[in-house]
Enzyme design. Structure first.
Site, PDB file in Angstrom:
ATOM      1  N   ASN A 100     -10.313  -2.796   2.996  1.00  0.00           N
ATOM      2  CA  ASN A 100      -9.781  -2.602   1.501  1.00  0.00           C
ATOM      3  C   ASN A 100     -11.273  -2.178   0.650  1.00  0.00           C
ATOM      4  OD1 ASN A 100      -7.382  -3.161   1.325  1.00  0.00           O
ATOM      5  ND2 ASN A 100      -7.413  -5.207   0.966  1.00  0.00           N
TER       6      ASN A 100
ATOM      7  N   HIS B 122       0.681  -1.307  -0.054  1.00  0.00           N
ATOM      8  CA  HIS B 122       0.134  -0.047  -0.075  1.00  0.00           C
ATOM      9  C   HIS B 122       0.829   1.181  -0.097  1.00  0.00           C
ATOM     10  CE1 HIS B 122      -3.820  -2.085   0.992  1.00  0.00           C
ATOM     11  NE2 HIS B 122      -3.022  -2.913   1.501  1.00  0.00           N
TER      12      HIS B 122
END
Ligand code: HEM
Length: 489
Positions: free
Chosen positions: A133, A60
């Protein structure tokens, strides 16, 4: 941010405040001569520049963030005592960081990849982080597999590139990934922007009410902008033309006053029902069916303020699944349990032991009080206050009120497989998802998957991958096998 540094007027200075007379010519030993070590302006400037980067997030790494407001729209006090959820109309400040997973910081936004959804609620009982997510499930169900999984998504140690062989070797040997992979290669695998996608807490969490009754909960954030996706071709083009497409879209929409929002929903399961639910409710590769546990709308999330400084507020922002507040706690989900360790550890490495003191990370609606002190970057905020507990100098005291409720345990310790419930296997929900897709979407799914599987160099890996999809749905497997064979001719 409230504390602005005045960089607009007055003479340039060094970090120690001495005036700088020349910021364009270094000090040389004579005209045309070599440079002098006594030129502290040059040395300090070069040294500072060398230290501008902190380690990027191991996953990420690319992201964009914005501040916002969460508003409660339904009474949930029968399920949780969390104060920020205690009253209809109550507002809590938030910060949300969106991200892609696999690319490094210098990659592109328009990729086929899950999107991170890291949401910080600055509540009056401390910061509550929901680090999810844009997908309700994940590729694996045990934290111990995560580093291996990510190694297959990142660069191969020899070639320096992502390798189809590694990706499909791992996925095909980890059939629990079939559901998430079907999701990822479907239409939602490349959102058109961060505004046009849903968010999920993904894991199951515990809610506990004032009476001590426990519930299991899953969070859903439904985009009010509508779902919009990119096809693989559109994404390939956009990633080349505007690598920062999603970041730009978010910032510009907030600048225009078009504040993106999401309807916040939860699925709630009374704790006693977990043991007999048709799927193991703590298995992150599975959803709870809406027909079993309908979604209840409880709030609205709006993003309405851009950060002023990306490094300070986005790069240095930290989110941890272990940041709970009273009334909310973990479930025994083995992925969540592993994550309770991983994030704090990553923050201490990446941003340092005082990361929690930074303006974006510290509590905004309360203060942190404890005996932790010092370390790199400590700003002395506690002054002369005592740094131990218990003390009789009026220092902070423990509350005796646990955040969450205890779980019943039984059996022996061991490396047990995640227990399977009546309808659990690795393929059932992947098959359901495939059959829910329109024929057009199935076509695109087959094209996306076959294009990638066809790149695998070994037939046995490709065959093993296809066999997993065939177990999810016979037709799915057959079509994929035919498409891969065609491409490998
Ligand atoms: C056990 C499995 C997992 C491990 C060990 C893990 C570990 C990590 C680590 C080390 C980071 C970087 C944190 C930082 O440097 O600040 C990270 C970031 C992140 N992870 Fe995970 N992760 C796991 C699974 C997941 C799952 C299942 C989700 C979502 C459902 C998720 C969502 C995220 C998000 C959104 C970020 C970015 C946070 C931010 O914006 O700062 N991860 N993960």
């Amino acid at each position: 941010m409230s504390e602005q540094f005045d960089n607009t007027a007055g003479p340039l200075t060094t970090e120690s405040g001495a005036p700088i007379s020349d910021n364009n010519q270094s000090e040389a030993a004579g005209v045309g001569g070599p440079l002098l070590i006594q030129d502290q302006v040059l040395l300090e400037k070069l040294a500072h520049f060398n230290r501008e980067r902190i380690p990027e997030r191991v996953v990420h790494a690319r992201g964009a963030g914005a501040y916002g407001t969460f508003t409660v729209t339904a009474d949930v006090t029968q399920y949780t005592k969390a104060k920020f959820l205690s009253q209809v109309g109550k507002e809590t400040e938030t910060f949300l960081r969106f991200s892609t997973v696999a690319d490094s910081l210098g990659g592109a936004d328009a990729r086929r990849d899950p999107r991170g959804w890291a949401l910080k609620f600055y509540t009056e009982e401390g910061n509550y982080d929901l680090v999810g997510n844009n997908t309700p499930v994940f590729f694996i169900r045990d934290a111990i597999k995560f580093p291996d999984f990510i190694h297959t998504q990142k660069r191969d140690p020899y070639t320096g590139s992502q390798e189809a062989d590694n990706v499909w070797d791992f996925w095909s040997l980890s059939p629990e990934s079939t559901h998430q992979v079907t999701w990822l290669f479907g239409d939602r695998g490349i959102p058109a922007s961060y505004r046009h996608m849903d968010g999920f807490g993904s894991h199951t969490f515990q809610w506990v009410n004032e009476a001590g009754e426990q519930f299991w909960v899953k969070y859903h954030f439904k985009t009010d902008q509508g779902i919009k996706n990119l096809t693989q071709d559109e994404a390939n083009k956009l990633a080349g033309e505007d690598p920062d497409s999603h970041q730009r879209d978010l910032r510009e929409s907030i600048e225009r006053g078009e504040f993106p929002s999401w309807t916040v929903q939860v699925q709630i399961m009374p704790a006693a029902e977990a043991a007999t639910y048709r799927y193991n409710p703590f298995d992150l590769t599975k959803v709870w069916l809406n027909e079993d546990y309908p979604r209840i709308t409880i709030g609205k999330l709006e993003l309405n303020r851009n950060p002023d400084n990306i490094f300070a507020e986005v790069e240095q922002s930290i989110f941890s699944p272990a940041h709970f507040v009273p009334g909310i706690g973990p479930s025994p989900d083995k992925m969540l349990q592993g994550r309770l360790f991983a994030y704090g550890d990553a923050h201490r490495y990446r941003v340092g032991i005082n990361a929690d003191h930074l303006p974006v990370n510290r509590p905004h609606a309360t203060v942190a009080r404890n005996g932790n002190r010092d370390g790199i970057g400590y700003d002395g905020r506690h002054g002369r206050q005592k740094n131990y507990e218990p003390n009789s100098f009026g220092g902070p005291y423990e509350t005796g009120r646990p955040l969450w409720a205890p779980l019943q345990l039984s059996g022996e310790t061991g490396e047990w497989e995640t227990p399977r419930h009546a309808e659990d296997d690795d393929y059932v929900q992947a098959g359901k998802l495939y059959r829910l897709m329109s024929e057009d979407e199935q076509d695109r799914l087959i094209a996306n998957l076959s294009g990638f599987i066809a790149k695998v160099s070994r037939d046995d890996i490709a065959e093993r991958a296809i066999a997993n999809f065939a177990k999810a749905d016979e037709n799915y497997g057959k079509r994929l096998a035919a498409a891969v064979a065609e491409l490998r001719k």
